[in-house]
Design an enzyme around this catalytic site. Structure first.
Site, mmCIF file in Angstrom:
data_model
loop_
_atom_site.group_PDB
_atom_site.id
_atom_site.type_symbol
_atom_site.label_atom_id
_atom_site.label_comp_id
_atom_site.label_asym_id
_atom_site.label_seq_id
_atom_site.Cartn_x
_atom_site.Cartn_y
_atom_site.Cartn_z
ATOM 1 N N LYS A 91 0.826 -1.268 -0.074
ATOM 2 C CA LYS A 91 -0.106 -0.080 0.045
ATOM 3 C C LYS A 91 0.942 1.161 -0.011
ATOM 4 C CE LYS A 91 -2.111 -1.146 4.116
ATOM 5 N NZ LYS A 91 -1.357 -2.077 4.491
ATOM 6 N N ARG A 117 -8.804 1.140 10.046
ATOM 7 C CA ARG A 117 -8.304 -0.445 10.015
ATOM 8 C C ARG A 117 -9.452 -1.294 10.942
ATOM 9 N NH1 ARG A 117 -2.405 0.521 9.819
ATOM 10 N NH2 ARG A 117 -1.322 -1.484 9.860
ATOM 11 N N ARG A 148 12.098 -5.635 4.076
ATOM 12 C CA ARG A 148 11.810 -4.308 3.949
ATOM 13 C C ARG A 148 12.835 -3.461 4.677
ATOM 14 N NH1 ARG A 148 6.060 -1.619 4.824
ATOM 15 N NH2 ARG A 148 6.265 -2.383 7.018
ATOM 16 N N ARG A 163 12.450 -1.797 10.399
ATOM 17 C CA ARG A 163 11.253 -1.626 11.405
ATOM 18 C C ARG A 163 11.154 -2.698 12.401
ATOM 19 N NH1 ARG A 163 6.087 0.573 8.300
ATOM 20 N NH2 ARG A 163 5.073 -0.883 10.143
ATOM 21 N N ARG A 201 0.594 -9.077 13.652
ATOM 22 C CA ARG A 201 0.102 -7.971 12.961
ATOM 23 C C ARG A 201 -0.859 -8.533 11.829
ATOM 24 N NH1 ARG A 201 5.218 -4.922 10.397
ATOM 25 N NH2 ARG A 201 3.463 -3.568 9.365
HETATM 26 P P1 AMP Z 1 1.715 0.496 9.263
HETATM 27 O O1 AMP Z 1 2.897 1.410 9.088
HETATM 28 O O2 AMP Z 1 0.557 0.760 8.460
HETATM 29 O O3 AMP Z 1 1.959 -0.969 9.030
HETATM 30 O O4 AMP Z 1 1.306 0.754 11.026
HETATM 31 C C1 AMP Z 1 2.234 0.434 11.776
HETATM 32 C C2 AMP Z 1 1.365 0.343 13.169
HETATM 33 O O5 AMP Z 1 0.876 1.645 13.295
HETATM 34 C C3 AMP Z 1 0.340 -0.670 13.216
HETATM 35 O O6 AMP Z 1 0.876 -2.267 13.638
HETATM 36 C C4 AMP Z 1 -0.525 -0.290 14.420
HETATM 37 O O7 AMP Z 1 0.220 -0.558 15.629
HETATM 38 C C5 AMP Z 1 -0.413 1.251 14.195
HETATM 39 N N1 AMP Z 1 -1.515 1.707 13.516
HETATM 40 C C6 AMP Z 1 -1.385 2.472 12.053
HETATM 41 N N2 AMP Z 1 -2.390 2.659 11.682
HETATM 42 C C7 AMP Z 1 -3.580 2.314 12.384
HETATM 43 C C8 AMP Z 1 -4.851 2.459 12.535
HETATM 44 N N3 AMP Z 1 -5.622 2.871 11.645
HETATM 45 N N4 AMP Z 1 -5.580 2.210 13.690
HETATM 46 C C9 AMP Z 1 -4.704 1.569 14.764
HETATM 47 N N5 AMP Z 1 -3.349 1.480 14.907
HETATM 48 C C10 AMP Z 1 -2.830 1.773 13.658
#
Ligand code: AMP
Length: 227
Positions: free
Chosen positions: A13, A88, A127, A160, A171
């Site tokens: 994404k 989410r 990554r 990360r 996740r």
């Molecule tokens: P991402 O970079 O989108 O994979 O997000 C990394 C982490 O940020 C996720 O595993 C969640 O802990 C938190 N996170 C990101 N977006 C959301 C969301 N919309 N709602 C809740 N937690 C989020």
């Protein structure tokens, strides 16, 4: 053009959002990036969010919703945006609909990135991110010219902590449990478009851009009363 990119972590994404955002001249809003920025700057919301991020859990709605609301209200979002990683949960999706309704807007399209679990694990474990400019790499698929160094700014690349295998598995579990319901929600709203994300980056970009073009043409015809 208000778009959401929906799909499991590692579906591509973020990579696609960067390209499509440049192509369509609308900002790429990543909830994960905004939360990580808040963690880095030591902002109160960031301190609260850090625990959840590191465990691969979802950050409580009130924290992430506030961050997204502030971002969407900025001037550069007046012509649209690409939301990546938000919403989410069903409750976040409903809050987003309300937020946009108050602004006299609505979502135009939601792209669901369909991808196999094997690809997700392969993509996330390889990554690497630039610690300075945030550029994304993959040790196998998008390697930097020099190992561990960003091509764009010379910054050091890092992995990360939540891209480590245990956290990736958590996740994925959280995604199936809390985010998958959104597919049905947006399908019912008639704005869901499924994209096969198990293919080449350029092919995915082309599919997304073609779908956007098709949708805007259809909307123009509807607005002209032709359809
Ligand atoms: P991402 O970079 O989108 O994979 O997000 C990394 C982490 O940020 C996720 O595993 C969640 O802990 C938190 N996170 C990101 N977006 C959301 C969301 N919309 N709602 C809740 N937690 C989020």
């Amino acid at each position: 053009m208000r778009i959401v990119f929906l799909g499991p972590p590692g579906a591509g994404k973020g990579t696609q959002a960067e390209t499509v955002s440049k192509e369509k001249n609308v900002p790429h809003i990543s909830s994960g990036n905004l939360l990580r920025e808040a963690v880095e700057t030591g902002a109160e919301k960031g301190i609260k969010a850090q625990y959840f991020i590191e465990k691969g859990m979802l950050v409580p709605d009130e924290l992430v919703v506030d961050i997204i609301r502030e971002r969407i209200l900025k001037n550069d979002c007046s012509n649209g945006f690409i939301l990546d990683g938000f919403p989410r949960t069903l409750s976040q999706a409903k809050v987003l609909d309300e937020m946009l309704k108050k602004l006299g807007n609505k979502l135009d399209l939601v792209f669901y990135f369909a991808v196999s679990k094997e690809s997700v694990v392969l993509r996330l474990s390889g990554r690497r991110i630039c610690g300075v400019c945030g550029a994304n790499y993959h040790i196998k698929f998008v390697p930097p010219v020099k190992d561990g160094v960003c091509d764009k700014c010379g910054g050091e690349l890092y992995q990360r902590t939540d891209d480590k295998l245990d956290t990736v598995m958590e996740r994925m579990r959280v995604y199936h449990e809390q985010t998958e319901d959104l597919i049905e929600y947006y399908k019912k709203n008639g704005i869901l478009k499924e994209i096969n994300s198990d293919t080449k980056i350029e092919t995915i970009t082309k599919n997304i851009l073609d779908t956007i073009k098709c949708d805007s043409q259809k909307m123009s015809l509807i607005n002209l009363g032709v359809v």
